[in-house]
Design a protein around this motif. Structure first.
Motif, PDB file in Angstrom:
ATOM      1  N   ASN A 122       5.879  -3.765   4.993  1.00 21.12           N
ATOM      2  CA  ASN A 122       5.487  -2.289   4.527  1.00 21.12           C
ATOM      3  C   ASN A 122       5.939  -2.815   3.355  1.00 21.12           C
ATOM      4  O   ASN A 122       5.383  -2.963   2.432  1.00 21.12           O
ATOM      5  N   SER A 126       2.958  -3.784  -0.420  1.00 22.45           N
ATOM      6  CA  SER A 126       2.626  -2.183   0.111  1.00 22.45           C
ATOM      7  C   SER A 126       1.161  -2.261  -0.550  1.00 22.45           C
ATOM      8  O   SER A 126       0.843  -1.077  -0.002  1.00 22.45           O
ATOM      9  N   LEU A 129      -0.983  -2.683   2.667  1.00 23.35           N
ATOM     10  CA  LEU A 129      -0.196  -3.193   4.266  1.00 23.35           C
ATOM     11  C   LEU A 129      -0.320  -1.746   4.151  1.00 23.35           C
ATOM     12  O   LEU A 129       0.302  -1.123   3.055  1.00 23.35           O
ATOM     13  N   THR A 130      -1.065  -0.712   5.454  1.00 26.40           N
ATOM     14  CA  THR A 130      -0.802   0.627   5.522  1.00 26.40           C
ATOM     15  C   THR A 130       0.498  -0.037   7.030  1.00 26.40           C
ATOM     16  O   THR A 130      -0.229  -0.024   7.925  1.00 26.40           O
ATOM     17  N   ILE A 148      -2.736  -1.774   9.192  1.00 24.67           N
ATOM     18  CA  ILE A 148      -3.989  -1.921   8.596  1.00 24.67           C
ATOM     19  C   ILE A 148      -3.452  -2.829   7.639  1.00 24.67           C
ATOM     20  O   ILE A 148      -2.847  -2.606   6.487  1.00 24.67           O
ATOM     21  N   LYS A 152      -7.040  -1.705  -1.014  1.00 24.45           N
ATOM     22  CA  LYS A 152      -7.020  -0.172  -0.938  1.00 24.45           C
ATOM     23  C   LYS A 152      -7.718   0.403  -1.765  1.00 24.45           C
ATOM     24  O   LYS A 152      -8.032   1.770  -1.751  1.00 24.45           O
TER      25      LYS A 152
ATOM     26  N   ILE B 277       4.877   8.289   1.067  1.00 25.53           N
ATOM     27  CA  ILE B 277       3.704   7.105   0.642  1.00 25.53           C
ATOM     28  C   ILE B 277       3.210   6.490   2.097  1.00 25.53           C
ATOM     29  O   ILE B 277       2.192   6.192   2.159  1.00 25.53           O
ATOM     30  N   GLY B 278       4.108   7.046   3.451  1.00 26.37           N
ATOM     31  CA  GLY B 278       3.893   6.955   4.720  1.00 26.37           C
ATOM     32  C   GLY B 278       2.444   7.407   4.681  1.00 26.37           C
ATOM     33  O   GLY B 278       1.533   7.193   5.726  1.00 26.37           O
ATOM     34  N   ASN B 281      -0.603   6.564   2.386  1.00 29.65           N
ATOM     35  CA  ASN B 281      -1.933   5.067   3.491  1.00 29.65           C
ATOM     36  C   ASN B 281      -1.891   5.597   4.912  1.00 29.65           C
ATOM     37  O   ASN B 281      -3.366   5.003   5.320  1.00 29.65           O
ATOM     38  N   PHE B 282      -1.366   6.578   4.972  1.00 29.28           N
ATOM     39  CA  PHE B 282      -2.253   7.238   6.845  1.00 29.28           C
ATOM     40  C   PHE B 282      -3.359   8.125   6.404  1.00 29.28           C
ATOM     41  O   PHE B 282      -4.680   7.408   6.855  1.00 29.28           O
ATOM     42  N   SER B 284      -4.992   7.498   4.374  1.00 27.82           N
ATOM     43  CA  SER B 284      -6.071   6.798   3.557  1.00 27.82           C
ATOM     44  C   SER B 284      -6.896   6.078   4.027  1.00 27.82           C
ATOM     45  O   SER B 284      -8.194   5.471   3.311  1.00 27.82           O
ATOM     46  N   THR B 285      -6.583   5.691   5.377  1.00 24.91           N
ATOM     47  CA  THR B 285      -7.168   4.832   5.672  1.00 24.91           C
ATOM     48  C   THR B 285      -8.502   5.742   6.668  1.00 24.91           C
ATOM     49  O   THR B 285      -9.737   5.082   7.560  1.00 24.91           O
TER      50      THR B 285
END
Lengths: 493, 493
Positions: A122, A126, A129-130, A148, A152, B277-278, B281-282, B284-285
């Motif tokens: 991660n 970055s 990757l999520t 994931i 991005k 960031i977490g 990223n989440f 964005s999926t």
């Protein structure tokens, strides 16, 4: 004292974590009839997916169980102590080759080390990757993680979703190792390999490498041969077979039992387990769900949906082409011959992940059974991590390229309406050696498990039971009907 | 002993968790000029988003700081002890009303209780809810959870995504309470309310009610007025302002500082924090990202992007219509008058979540500042949970209905190319009282923080500095230039 310690270590090194009780054996048995296949339901069959005349590995926990097994099938003793760690006769250089990729791959890693690797990825990757630390919390409180991998900069709506799942069955250590291997290849190639970079623009790769963390840890601490999760069934037994717990529309019908101590116990209800429902819900949130692979071992098979019926899926032609191509690509790497086939064979199974993703999400669903074919079995030495990773990466490259070139595989929904009372054709024999009683019959499920009412035409025994107990043929094949298999037909389930 | 205990409890009840040091005060100050707004950067301004001639609440931790504040702005003492719990003069019946909805809403709940509620919802509403236990792990190891509420029978590709975020700033307790309230309304209505059921077929509601779990817990245990997360900055200070840490293309430029002890410290780099960031990223999926709201307090504002520039966003007309409608709908419930406006005003802010979702994901991004306007401030009594939940639910119903009726709001990307060196127009005054030096100037950022080179036309002081130190106008506005604000202009930053 020193000598004693060394001797102890040598002893420890020779046996995997073993539950109490005497040594357990593995028998090699030939399955010729549907009845024999049904009878195996309450045994622990190591290689579950098998076709007519298959030779399968069956575990016995006691002399009594061994005697029962041998009364039902033709079996020969294969291994008198399944917990003994086999000598590693694999490629001596392969561990160094794996370590050169990443020391992580030089051995099978514990749960916490796998999580640490995801955390490390991660930070390193970055840009593509999520990391989702937890999509479900197991019975014992462990997180089921997901990653994931995707470009991005491309909105998720514009990408298809591919799902790879690992470690549903605890003892199948090569599964998470291989899923992590192919994830690592995607990550390391994301910035240096134009083909991979192109894939990441077209797909979201949703990867769940550790579906059954409780069971996995249990194989390191308590029982190397554990298969299920660690639900407390409340009756002194532990565990549900996670790969019989998916709500595929046929839960509880085939290749599974309602006996809590069995290795294929389907759980109290579809999606009763936090590991399956959490993963299923998470996957369902993604757009353009296109294909998925669930990685298991062992048998060296590339299995395409469906597993609950021998009927062809609507995409049989193209999925066969894809599965056959994966097998050829795998062979091209280390000349290891996997087999491409429909998941259903003599042994039907329902409540499995690949059928769930097919029937409920319309995905092109596959299960890959990794190495080997039973020489080492679940205790595949760590020297095989690299060879398996390498050959599966070969297969995966073909797979993704095929999905790129075939962007319009239709949704893989069932052709019949979803119903739990569908009556389906049972296995049709393909060899003369199979008894004629198994040919062209109509059994909705094994007579040895409860379920919907069966038809008299299922087999002679079922016909006899229904003649004496019409309830079994009109209303429900309940536990009384199952008991009558013994009392009326004299057949031991 | 009993009496002593009671007295202690009474004392405890009268003060929120307070850090060491003497009482701290709150001043009510009028901001008339850009320089005054800039000077406030290193103070803790309780209501951050403000326009020209605004009256803002500013905290002082010592007599020295209070004296400095009063030397810069016209201020009057508002509260001599900000940690003292104010007497609850709200609706006496409102707590019972909240408890009737769910006892959970009768008070502000700790982190673990909120997690338990999500777990409980996951069991109760499994047909429409997906619980993701962790999308990020905080500095102190706490999970940042998410839930998705949607009709699972509709593929996610066919639905738009709406994101609601809560609890980025620790002391804003009404934020997670309100986000949970509206989530609860969606869930309870999912099976009984045809309108809600229809919404769930059209949208995935991705809800992250607890973005800053470390900070939130810290307000219960240590410091009721804590705002930031709990990063150890390595210099004896703690915390990054999470709502200045989003990589919106203008990180670090406006309404934020690089001073680690400041309440608006933007962090060492964009998305340096696991919580931001977490979450980013989440989110964005998800497919078809359409709109989002980040819930804060206090000020009673419905703010539409952008916050980093006074320029209109390309969707200004329709977003104004939506924001104004939300305000009217909120008013309709309890006649509480919120204000609808562009997020940017005299006080620009960058690195905020609503601009990130607008500029990077193309979403229609909003921030709602909940009650009140400074009477109770962050210590809004629990008797306000129901009134705020009820009126915001009124606003949310309008909001969703508007998004249903306006399915083609264009993506909210910036009109200029993404760049960190964009020079933008600073605030244009709208009242005669604002000094002319703040009108129609071009300042890329405050002269009191480091950043890209500034133009001489920014303000008189910047012009003087560049005349003596051309580096500040050609290369970079570094810490030397910031120091020259004092040494050349005689202005204290």
């Amino acid at each position: 004292m020193k000598l004693f310690l060394l001797a102890s270590l040598a002893f420890l090194a020779s046996s995997s974590p073993i539950p109490s009780g005497g040594p357990q054996s593995l028998y090699s048995c030939t399955v010729k009839t549907q009845e024999q296949a049904d009878a195996l339901l309450h045994f622990d069959v190591f290689n579950h997916r098998f076709g007519p005349n298959a030779v399968v590995d069956v575990r016995t926990r006691s002399a009594t169980e061994a005697a029962k097994l041998k009364s039902l099938l033709s079996c020969t003793l294969k291994n008198a102590d399944i917990y003994k760690v086999p000598e590693d006769l694999g490629d001596a250089n392969a561990i160094q080759r794996a370590a050169a990729v990443d020391p992580f791959f030089s051995d099978y890693q514990r749960y916490s080390t796998i999580i640490s690797k995801l955390v490390s990825w991660n930070a390193t990757y970055s840009n593509v990757l999520t990391y989702v630390p937890s999509i479900a919390v197991s019975h014992q409180g462990r997180n089921v993680p997901a990653i994931i991998i995707t470009d991005k900069s491309v909105p998720s709506s514009a990408k298809k979703t591919i799902w790879w799942n690992g470690m549903m069955h605890a003892r199948e250590w090569i599964s998470p190792a291989t899923v992590m291997w192919i994830a690592n290849n995607l990550l390391t190639g994301s910035s240096s390999d134009a083909t991979i970079a192109s894939w990441l623009k077209q797909f979201q790769f949703v990867i769940t490498p550790m579906n059954n963390p409780d069971g996995y840890e249990y194989t390191f601490t308590t029982d190397r041969m554990w298969r299920k999760n660690l639900r407390d069934n409340g009756d002194g037994t532990l565990g549900v077979d996670l790969n019989r717990n998916w709500d595929d529309g046929h839960w509880g019908q085939y290749g599974t039992t309602t006996t809590t101590s069995d290795e294929t116990y389907c759980g109290p209800s579809p999606f009763s387990e936090p590991e399956t429902i959490g993963t299923a819900n998470f996957i369902s949130t993604f757009p353009n769900l296109y294909s998925g692979i669930d990685f298991h071992s062992y048998s060296e098979l590339v299995l395409r949906s469906w597993g609950w019926t021998n009927n062809d899926s609507p995409n049989e032609a193209i999925l066969k082409q894809l599965g056959d191509g994966i097998v050829s690509a795998i062979y091209g790497v280390h000349q290891e011959q996997y087999t491409s086939e429909k998941a259903a064979a003599l042994y039907l199974a329902s409540g499995v992940s690949d059928d769930w993703m097919s029937t409920k999400l319309g995905m092109a669903g596959f299960t890959i059974e990794l190495r080997d074919t039973g020489n080492y079995g679940f205790q595949l030495p760590n020297s095989f991590i690299a060879p398996v990773g390498e050959e599966i990466w070969g297969g995966i490259k073909f797979y993704i390229d095929f999905l790129v070139k075939n962007p319009n595989i239709p949704p893989q929904y069932p052709t019949t309406k979803k119903t739990t009372t569908t009556t389906v054709k049972a296995a049709t024999s393909t060899t003369a050696a199979v008894k004629t009683t198994t040919v062209a019959t109509t059994c909705a499920h094994s007579k040895c498990v409860s379920g919907v009412a069966l038809r008299s035409s299922c087999d002679a025994c079922v016909g006899k039971i229904i003649a004496q107990d019409s309830y079994c043929g009109s209303t429900s094949w309940d536990s009384v009907c199952v008991g009558e298999v013994k009392s009326i037909c004299g057949i031991t389930c």
